[in-house]
Enzyme design. Structure first.
Site, PDB file in Angstrom:
ATOM      1  N   HIS A 105       0.863  -1.239   0.127  1.00  0.00           N
ATOM      2  CA  HIS A 105       0.016  -0.028  -0.016  1.00  0.00           C
ATOM      3  C   HIS A 105       0.808   1.318  -0.061  1.00  0.00           C
ATOM      4  O   HIS A 105       0.546   2.139  -0.515  1.00  0.00           O
ATOM      5  CB  HIS A 105      -0.887   0.022   1.317  1.00  0.00           C
ATOM      6  CG  HIS A 105      -1.901  -0.981   1.071  1.00  0.00           C
ATOM      7  ND1 HIS A 105      -2.052  -1.989   2.298  1.00  0.00           N
ATOM      8  CD2 HIS A 105      -2.984  -1.410   0.517  1.00  0.00           C
ATOM      9  CE1 HIS A 105      -2.928  -2.864   1.840  1.00  0.00           C
ATOM     10  NE2 HIS A 105      -3.609  -2.490   0.873  1.00  0.00           N
ATOM     11  N   GLN A 111      -9.376  -7.087 -11.186  1.00  0.00           N
ATOM     12  CA  GLN A 111     -10.144  -5.667 -10.469  1.00  0.00           C
ATOM     13  C   GLN A 111      -9.522  -4.614 -11.398  1.00  0.00           C
ATOM     14  O   GLN A 111     -10.256  -3.881 -11.618  1.00  0.00           O
ATOM     15  CB  GLN A 111      -9.439  -5.871  -9.164  1.00  0.00           C
ATOM     16  CG  GLN A 111      -9.960  -4.419  -8.333  1.00  0.00           C
ATOM     17  CD  GLN A 111      -9.839  -4.267  -6.833  1.00  0.00           C
ATOM     18  OE1 GLN A 111     -10.578  -4.881  -6.212  1.00  0.00           O
ATOM     19  NE2 GLN A 111      -8.787  -3.813  -6.336  1.00  0.00           N
TER      20      GLN A 111
HETATM   21  O1  PAF Z   1      -8.373  -3.880  -3.826  1.00  0.00           O
HETATM   22  C1  PAF Z   1      -8.907  -3.615  -2.694  1.00  0.00           C
HETATM   23  O2  PAF Z   1      -8.307  -3.391  -1.550  1.00  0.00           O
HETATM   24  C2  PAF Z   1     -10.402  -3.473  -2.710  1.00  0.00           C
HETATM   25  O3  PAF Z   1     -10.925  -4.259  -3.558  1.00  0.00           O
HETATM   26  C3  PAF Z   1     -10.841  -2.072  -3.026  1.00  0.00           C
HETATM   27  C4  PAF Z   1     -10.361  -1.484  -4.277  1.00  0.00           C
HETATM   28  C5  PAF Z   1     -10.254  -1.021  -2.080  1.00  0.00           C
HETATM   29  C6  PAF Z   1     -12.205  -1.655  -3.048  1.00  0.00           C
HETATM   30  O4  PAF Z   1     -13.038  -2.274  -1.870  1.00  0.00           O
END
Ligand code: PAF
Length: 281
Positions: A37, A153
């Site tokens: 992150h 995603q």
């Molecule tokens: O990747 C993630 O942590 C989640 O899928 C997100 C993009 C924050 C959506 O809840």
């Protein structure tokens, strides 16, 4: 650092910066922040003047209630990590702020969401697109940064921003890994130490594909077999799926001709880890 809890306050923060001519970037997360992150935050700062990070464990994207309940929520640690990493605003809405009584509108993704992860986790990507659209609506960013570990995603969110004319630039960041190759994930904290050791079979399986591909193997069935034998050799791992797909369409390939990505999911008891590797020929 501002800690903001409501969509209205989040939009006000963002609007004030936009009016002053500053670029706003959003890093959406579900918390339990790790180095991966922080790499997103570092990248975010390169694209904008002010960095907002959201923390929200989104119930809509969990298809197993036990997984939602067990998801780590170390909010105090997360806020102090954000503070020391120079994040300008953290958006931490409650479930009631995000989905108040009467909430009934969802963002329905298309065919990209029905395959791979979507086939294993029905409704998952509908939950992701809905919450990301809401986070975008509240934070009104110019740019948003996501990890490539969640390869599908990322593709679905890119599609959504184009299809819905959101005008937000989406940046994908390469996966950050531990020294032994395991992709960083908030779910890793739920592994026992034996499972943590066993989990290296996931990057090893993907490396096996990459090596064989570099050595000239192009048949995806044979590549998948090689990788599967690595996972099957690990008693604590339960293979779920591994496919080699085109990075744009996410359609399975029989033979690799140009670009491809290997995507996989492996279980360690109740913990499901996903990973992927881009293959170059
Ligand atoms: O990747 C993630 O942590 C989640 O899928 C997100 C993009 C924050 C959506 O809840």
């Amino acid at each position: 650092m501002y800690v903001i809890t409501t969509p209205v306050a989040m939009s006000a923060w963002s609007d004030a910066h936009r009016v002053a001519g500053r670029r706003v970037v959003l890093v959406p997360t579900m918390g339990a922040l790790h180095e991966g992150h922080l790499a997103l935050v570092d990248e975010a700062r390169r694209h904008a003047d002010v960095v907002a990070l959201s923390i929200f464990v989104n119930p809509l994207q969990f298809n197993r209630p036990d997984d939602f309940t067990a998801y780590p929520r170390p909010i105090d640690d997360d806020l102090s990590v954000c503070r020391s990493h120079g994040v300008d605003a953290v958006y931490v809405p409650t479930a009631a702020d995000m989905y108040p009584a009467g909430f009934e509108t969802h963002v329905e993704p298309g065919a990209l969401a029905n395959i791979l992860e979507g086939a294993q986790r029905p409704g998952h990507f509908r939950g992701v697109t809905t919450v990301v659209a809401k986070l975008f609506g509240a934070a009104r960013p110019h740019v948003a940064v996501f990890g490539q570990k969640d390869f599908q995603q990322l593709a679905i969110i890119q599609r959504m921003t184009i299809d819905l004319d959101m005008g937000i630039e989406i940046i994908g960041m390469p996966t950050v890994r531990e020294a032994d190759g395991l992709a960083l994930s908030s779910r890793n904290r739920r592994l026992t130490s034996a499972q943590r050791t066993a989990a290296t079979c996931v990057p090893r399986a993907l490396d096996r594909i990459a090596e064989a591909c570099s050595a000239g193997e192009r048949d995806t069935d044979r590549l998948i077999e090689l990788a599967r034998s690595v996972v099957d050799a690990e008693p604590l791992a339960r293979f779920e799926h591994l496919e080699i797909v085109h990075p744009d369409t996410l359609q399975s390939l029989d033979t690799i001709t140009d670009r491809a990505v290997a995507v996989t999911a492996v279980w360690f008891d109740e913990v499901r880890l996903i990973d992927n590797q881009v293959l170059s020929v």
